[in-house]
Design an enzyme around this catalytic site. Structure first.
Site, short mmCIF file in Angstrom:
data_model
loop_
_atom_site.label_atom_id
_atom_site.label_comp_id
_atom_site.label_asym_id
_atom_site.label_seq_id
_atom_site.Cartn_x
_atom_site.Cartn_y
_atom_site.Cartn_z
CB ILE A 105 48.73 26.27 78.26
CG1 ILE A 105 48.50 27.87 78.19
CG2 ILE A 105 50.28 25.95 78.00
CD1 ILE A 105 49.42 28.55 79.35
N GLY A 164 55.27 39.11 32.01
CA GLY A 164 54.69 40.32 33.08
C GLY A 164 53.09 39.97 33.10
CB CYS A 179 41.67 19.66 90.16
SG CYS A 179 42.02 21.30 89.29
CG MET A 239 50.59 46.45 25.35
SD MET A 239 50.84 45.16 24.56
CE MET A 239 49.34 44.36 24.84
CG ASP A 273 58.01 38.59 28.05
OD1 ASP A 273 58.78 38.16 27.26
OD2 ASP A 273 56.96 38.59 28.06
CE LYS A 314 56.85 39.33 21.35
NZ LYS A 314 57.20 38.34 22.27
CB ILE A 329 45.43 38.73 30.83
CG1 ILE A 329 44.82 37.91 31.66
CG2 ILE A 329 44.85 39.81 30.49
CD1 ILE A 329 43.25 37.45 30.87
#
Length: 462
Positions: free
Chosen positions: A23, A300, A43, A382, A247, A269, A305
């Protein structure tokens, strides 16, 4: 307010610590970070403290406590397992008007140690007044996750410019405006990306003209839907945005994490219903940034990607607009994880391929023969609209018609739905599904029944 928050300068100042265990070691480590001259009475010393002694990080002045040791010290810390001794040390310190802390004994403390967030020279302290230290720790973790790692570096550089700013702007409000614009603009962005030289050049340009338009574009991947999958860096960028362009795939729960007074513009879109052309979106990004605004383009999944992020940044680069990218969790990674479908597995798939099922009219034709490997997982973005064509072409080019498939709609959302079947009935599986939909083809789909963990997942077999 039970305690007055004060940041004390302990550099080269003597601090007495009574105790030699773990501690005490934790407190001494903090004191060392603050540059204190630590004197220890105990000590014996723990191994950690013996190592610190060997490195001259503390002085072991005595083995037994005596009130005379309180002479000419700045603070006193008692960290022994003897409660009577701790109380005596506190009283001796109080009699000498010294601030004292007895570890884990709140009544015997004239000061307490807060939970600390260290982004030196920026330091944030959180305290519950000793009543709920675990709560303070939880708050520290939440706040720390929101603070940019570069904030300390930003403060150091700002300190180097203080005299220049004072000489340039005599009125206090003008100086505040200067720093507000710096900390929320390109200066901060360049520090975050490690471009220190350019960050300094931004400050110099801003000194020459405080009203100079220094806008930028930040491309942010919002992940597949769940706000828990938004990256911390993405959240930080959203909270600094002047304008949010988003989006349809960006969920409301993520959008609501953005800066409250930011302008929000939907540029989404949908297949067969292009409300805003990509050319118009590119133009809007550049126009807003040229107005000196920090524009966050929220997409998103991951913007690189199948997100057209590269096209948008090409437009920014051509217009000379500074930009940066915050990657996101792409749907193939996040959605399949929530469906309990590992994309690779030593027993089922040694590779994974991401493909879009929606190509531009004059785009390259898919080479279906490259998608026919039985030990390869195929993830199609998609693809619901062209599912019939996809299944036909894959079977025609060698994929077994019994190949397992999964159709995941609204992945990572509370209404996530997972339908499983085989390649020959892929088209039927995609009927009556809600967008966005992800198709997974390969033997790994068989693991869905065993590994599906997301409680709201609805498993439908076709």
């Amino acid at each position: 307010m039970d305690y007055l928050p004060i940041f004390a300068n302990l550099r080269q100042k003597p601090v007495l610590v009574v105790g030699g265990g773990q501690i005490a070691a934790r407190k001494i480590q903090l004191l060392n970070q603050a540059g204190a001259n630590v004197r220890v009475v105990s000590c014996k010393l723990s191994k950690t403290l013996l190592d610190m002694l060997a490195m001259n990080h503390l002085q072991w002045i005595a083995k037994i406590y005596h009130p005379n040791q309180l002479a000419q010290v700045f603070l006193v810390i008692a960290a022994t397992d003897d409660s009577q001794l701790n109380s005596r040390i506190y009283q001796d310190a109080t009699d000498r008007y010294l601030l004292a802390n007895v570890v884990d004994e709140l009544p015997n403390c004239s000061f307490i140690f807060p939970s600390i967030i260290d982004r030196s020279p920026v330091v944030i302290a959180i305290s519950s007044g000793g009543t709920a230290p675990v709560l303070s720790r939880l708050l520290r973790e939440k706040i720390e996750s929101l603070l940019p790692a570069h904030i300390g570096q930003m403060a150091k550089i700002a300190n180097q410019w203080r005299s220049k700013v004072k000489a340039r702007f005599y009125i206090l409000s003008d100086r505040r405006h200067f720093w507000d614009k710096a900390f929320n603009g390109l200066f901060s962005s360049h520090i975050a990306s490690g471009n220190i030289d350019e960050a300094k050049r931004v400050l110099d340009r801003q000194l020459g003209d405080i009203n100079a338009s220094l806008g930028e574009i930040i491309l942010v991947g919002a992940g597949p839907g769940s706000s828990g999958l938004l990256t911390l860096r993405g959240l930080q960028a959203m909270q600094l945005a002047d304008v949010l362009l988003y989006d349809y795939l960006v969920s409301d729960e993520i959008l609501n994490l953005g800066r409250r007074d930011a302008e929000r513009i939907c540029v989404g879109k949908r297949a067969n219903s292009h409300s805003i052309s990509q050319k118009d979106i590119n133009h809007m990004l550049v126009t807003l940034a040229k107005q000196g605004k920090r524009v966050v383009r929220l997409k998103g999944g991951d913007p690189f990607i199948f997100g057209r992020g590269g096209e948008e940044l090409q437009a920014a680069a051509s217009a000379g607009i500074p930009f940066q990218v915050v990657p996101g969790v792409t749907a193939a990674i996040g959605v399949t994880a929530y469906a309990g479908i590992p994309l690779t597995h030593r027993d089922y798939a040694q590779s994974v391929l991401f493909v879009t099922g929606h190509c531009r009219d004059n785009g390259a034709v898919i080479d279906w023969s490259t998608l026919s490997h039985s030990d390869q997982t195929l993830v199609i973005y998609m693809g619901s609209i062209t599912a019939d064509k996809i299944s036909h072409q894959l079977i025609r080019h060698g994929r077994d018609l019994k190949t397992p498939v999964a159709v995941i709609s609204r992945g990572t959302h509370q209404d996530q739905q997972v339908k499983t079947g085989t390649l020959q009935n892929l088209f039927e599986l995609t009927r009556h599904t809600s967008a966005p939909t992800l198709l997974v083809i390969g033997a790994v789909v068989n693991l869905h029944q065993q590994l599906a963990w997301y409680q709201n997942s609805k498993k439908i077999h076709g």
